[in-house]
Design a protein around this motif. Structure first.
Motif, short mmCIF file in Angstrom:
data_model
loop_
_atom_site.label_atom_id
_atom_site.label_comp_id
_atom_site.label_asym_id
_atom_site.label_seq_id
_atom_site.Cartn_x
_atom_site.Cartn_y
_atom_site.Cartn_z
N TYR A 1 0.85 -1.17 0.00
CA TYR A 1 0.00 0.00 0.00
C TYR A 1 0.89 1.23 0.00
N GLU A 2 0.65 2.17 -0.91
CA GLU A 2 1.43 3.39 -1.00
C GLU A 2 0.54 4.60 -0.79
N PHE A 3 1.06 5.58 -0.06
CA PHE A 3 0.29 6.80 0.17
C PHE A 3 1.24 7.95 0.48
N ARG A 4 0.70 9.19 0.45
CA ARG A 4 1.47 10.40 0.71
C ARG A 4 0.80 11.17 1.84
N PRO A 5 1.21 10.93 3.09
CA PRO A 5 0.57 11.62 4.21
C PRO A 5 0.96 13.11 4.28
N LEU A 6 2.16 13.41 3.79
CA LEU A 6 2.66 14.78 3.74
C LEU A 6 3.25 15.03 2.35
N GLU A 7 3.40 16.28 2.00
CA GLU A 7 3.85 16.63 0.65
C GLU A 7 5.19 16.01 0.28
N HIS A 9 6.66 13.25 1.60
CA HIS A 9 6.81 11.85 2.01
C HIS A 9 5.99 10.94 1.12
N GLU A 10 6.63 9.87 0.63
CA GLU A 10 5.94 8.78 -0.07
C GLU A 10 6.17 7.53 0.76
N ILE A 11 5.11 7.00 1.34
CA ILE A 11 5.24 5.85 2.22
C ILE A 11 4.69 4.61 1.53
N ALA A 12 5.43 3.54 1.65
CA ALA A 12 4.99 2.24 1.14
C ALA A 12 5.05 1.25 2.30
N ILE A 13 3.98 0.49 2.48
CA ILE A 13 3.95 -0.54 3.51
C ILE A 13 3.40 -1.81 2.89
N GLY A 14 3.77 -2.93 3.47
CA GLY A 14 3.26 -4.19 2.92
C GLY A 14 3.61 -5.36 3.81
N ALA A 48 8.09 -1.40 5.78
CA ALA A 48 7.66 -0.01 5.62
C ALA A 48 8.84 0.78 5.06
N GLN A 49 8.53 1.74 4.20
CA GLN A 49 9.55 2.59 3.61
C GLN A 49 8.99 4.00 3.44
N ASP A 50 9.82 4.98 3.76
CA ASP A 50 9.44 6.38 3.58
C ASP A 50 10.47 7.03 2.65
N LYS A 51 10.00 7.48 1.49
CA LYS A 51 10.84 8.20 0.53
C LYS A 51 10.62 9.69 0.79
N ILE A 52 11.65 10.34 1.29
CA ILE A 52 11.54 11.72 1.76
C ILE A 52 12.29 12.65 0.81
N THR A 53 11.61 13.68 0.33
CA THR A 53 12.25 14.72 -0.47
C THR A 53 12.78 15.77 0.50
N LEU A 54 14.11 15.85 0.65
CA LEU A 54 14.70 16.83 1.55
C LEU A 54 14.85 18.18 0.87
N GLY A 60 17.35 13.46 -1.75
CA GLY A 60 16.31 12.56 -1.28
C GLY A 60 16.85 11.53 -0.32
N LEU A 61 16.00 11.11 0.60
CA LEU A 61 16.37 10.13 1.61
C LEU A 61 15.30 9.04 1.63
N ILE A 62 15.74 7.80 1.67
CA ILE A 62 14.82 6.68 1.82
C ILE A 62 15.17 5.95 3.12
N LEU A 63 14.19 5.83 4.00
CA LEU A 63 14.35 5.07 5.25
C LEU A 63 13.35 3.92 5.22
N GLY A 64 13.81 2.75 5.56
CA GLY A 64 12.90 1.61 5.53
C GLY A 64 13.37 0.50 6.44
N THR A 65 12.49 -0.44 6.64
CA THR A 65 12.85 -1.63 7.40
C THR A 65 11.91 -2.77 7.04
N LYS A 66 12.41 -3.96 7.24
CA LYS A 66 11.61 -5.17 7.09
C LYS A 66 11.75 -5.95 8.39
#
Length: 195
Positions: A1-7, A9-14, A48-54, A60-66
């Motif tokens: 599931y992908e969504f943009r809670p803030l301008e 941030h692109e978050i993907a979870i699964g 979960a992964q957050d693709k952040i536009t700095l 850009g920064l990508i933070l994630g974990t499994k």
């Protein structure tokens, strides 16, 4: 599931999972076998992964974990962080730090043979990887990338002496380092060469 809670941030979870059941009867019982003969094995994970536009179009920064749970070693955490800096539309500098695991398998956990002492304490092998790289695309049909890496391994599989034979354990550490250079050329729309 992908969504943009803030301008920015692109978050993907699964999640994913699998289950496997086997019944292994050896043609050489007492010589080479699996104990127990029947076993149900599963893996289940969430990520979960957050693709952040700095900085827009620059940094850009990508933070994630499994988070993985498996039949043999239980819970495993595999985080990663990636940073990319666009020097121009066709040049990127990037770096990454990540942790990965190789979970035990049925053969490492349940193998039986004369002289092999079963030890159910075999854990996952782990690696913490550090990467730096440069990517360029001089034209629409050519590109190259230079990637450097250092990998620190822990809990690597070893075969150790034990009373009555040998035992599979996690007694070794290791380190690898190097560089990789990749070229891509596309002489025609239907032809892509990578070296």
């Amino acid at each position: 599931y992908e969504f943009r809670p803030l301008e920015r941030h692109e978050i993907a979870i699964g999640t994913d999972s699998w289950i496997s059941h086997d019944d292994i009867s050896s043609p050489l019982p007492g010589v080479l076998d699996f104990l127990p003969h029947k076993r149900t094995i599963y893996d289940a994970s969430i990520f979960a992964q957050d693709k952040i536009t700095l900085v827009e179009d620059k940094l850009g920064l990508i933070l994630g974990t499994k988070l993985l749970h498996n039949s043999f070693s239980g819970w495993e955490l595999q985080p990663n962080a990636r940073l990319a800096y666009l020097l121009s539309q066709k040049q990127t500098l990037w770096g990454a730090i990540s942790r990965a695991v190789h979970t035990p398998t049925r053969i490492e956990h349940d193998i039986f043979a004369p002289g092999i002492v079963q030890d159910r304490g075999f854990d996952s092998e782990t690696v913490v990887a550090y990467e730096l790289g440069y990517r360029a695309q001089p034209s629409s049909r050519t590109a190259f990338e230079l990637a450097t890496f250092v990998n620190n391994y822990d809990d690597l599989r070893t075969i150790e002496p034990a009373p009555g034979g040998i035992v599979i354990r996690n007694e070794m550490e290791g380190k690898t380092y190097g560089a990789e250079l990749t070229f891509r050329v596309q002489p025609a729309d239907w032809w892509n060469i990578k070296a």
